[in-house]
Design a protein around this motif. Sequence first.
Motif, PDB file in Angstrom:
ATOM      1  N   THR A  85       0.864  -1.177   0.000  1.00  6.92           N
ATOM      2  CA  THR A  85       0.000   0.000   0.000  1.00  6.92           C
ATOM      3  C   THR A  85       0.900   1.226   0.000  1.00  6.92           C
ATOM      4  N   CYS A  86       0.443   2.271  -0.652  1.00  2.47           N
ATOM      5  CA  CYS A  86       1.244   3.487  -0.723  1.00  2.47           C
ATOM      6  C   CYS A  86       0.379   4.664  -1.135  1.00  2.47           C
ATOM      7  N   ALA A  87       0.933   5.841  -0.969  1.00  2.11           N
ATOM      8  CA  ALA A  87       0.329   7.056  -1.504  1.00  2.11           C
ATOM      9  C   ALA A  87       1.130   7.436  -2.740  1.00  2.11           C
ATOM     10  N   GLU A  88       0.434   7.622  -3.839  1.00  2.00           N
ATOM     11  CA  GLU A  88       1.048   8.068  -5.083  1.00  2.00           C
ATOM     12  C   GLU A  88       0.882   9.588  -5.141  1.00  2.00           C
ATOM     13  N   ASN A  89       1.960  10.307  -4.978  1.00  2.27           N
ATOM     14  CA  ASN A  89       1.947  11.762  -5.121  1.00  2.27           C
ATOM     15  C   ASN A  89       2.348  12.025  -6.562  1.00  2.27           C
ATOM     16  N   ILE A  90       1.397  12.497  -7.355  1.00  2.38           N
ATOM     17  CA  ILE A  90       1.552  12.513  -8.804  1.00  2.38           C
ATOM     18  C   ILE A  90       1.724  13.934  -9.322  1.00  2.38           C
ATOM     19  N   LEU A  91       2.717  14.097 -10.188  1.00  2.00           N
ATOM     20  CA  LEU A  91       2.916  15.334 -10.920  1.00  2.00           C
ATOM     21  C   LEU A  91       2.771  14.984 -12.395  1.00  2.00           C
ATOM     22  N   THR A  92       1.909  15.704 -13.096  1.00  2.00           N
ATOM     23  CA  THR A  92       1.657  15.393 -14.497  1.00  2.00           C
ATOM     24  C   THR A  92       1.482  16.691 -15.276  1.00  2.00           C
ATOM     25  N   ALA A  93       1.555  16.580 -16.589  1.00  2.00           N
ATOM     26  CA  ALA A  93       1.342  17.750 -17.433  1.00  2.00           C
ATOM     27  C   ALA A  93      -0.092  18.225 -17.251  1.00  2.00           C
ATOM     28  N   ALA A  94      -0.269  19.528 -17.137  1.00  2.00           N
ATOM     29  CA  ALA A  94      -1.608  20.092 -16.956  1.00  2.00           C
ATOM     30  C   ALA A  94      -2.427  19.892 -18.221  1.00  2.00           C
ATOM     31  N   ASP A  95      -3.700  19.688 -18.037  1.00  2.00           N
ATOM     32  CA  ASP A  95      -4.619  19.471 -19.153  1.00  2.00           C
ATOM     33  C   ASP A  95      -5.254  20.814 -19.552  1.00  2.00           C
TER      34      ASP A  95
END
Length: 141
Positions: A85-95
């Motif tokens: 189990t984990c927390a995914e701290n996500i950075l992605t290109a803005a839509d």
Amino acid sequence: MKDIEELNEAFYNAIESADLDKMSEIWVEDVADRVAMCVHPGWPMLSGRSEVLRSWALIMANTPYIQFVLTDVQTTVVGDVAIVTCAENILTAADTDEPGFAAGRVVATNTFLRTPAGWRLWLHHGSPVLQGDDDDEEEEP
């Protein structure tokens, strides 16, 4: 346990690098008593290796940039099953039309199964964590 955590990291690295071949290596082969399953945030449950891998292909093809910083990682092994189990701290290109980034947080459960070929991902379930706006929080008197 170290090999499971390394495989868990390889799973996220495959997403970040859009490496569908590596993703295919990580997922379990479908057998009558073990079918790959996946729940992406906001998606219905996907069942079966081909459907799961197709979903990752779509995500990879439509995501120009994504980076995961995993926190709160916990691993439990019981016999031939391992749960991370984990927390995914996500950075992605803005839509948006403007260049930039968007951030989000998903809690995930990744279940691995020991097979004759080694540990393989059997189930991925991601659930978004709702982020409140600071302006919406009530101030205490």
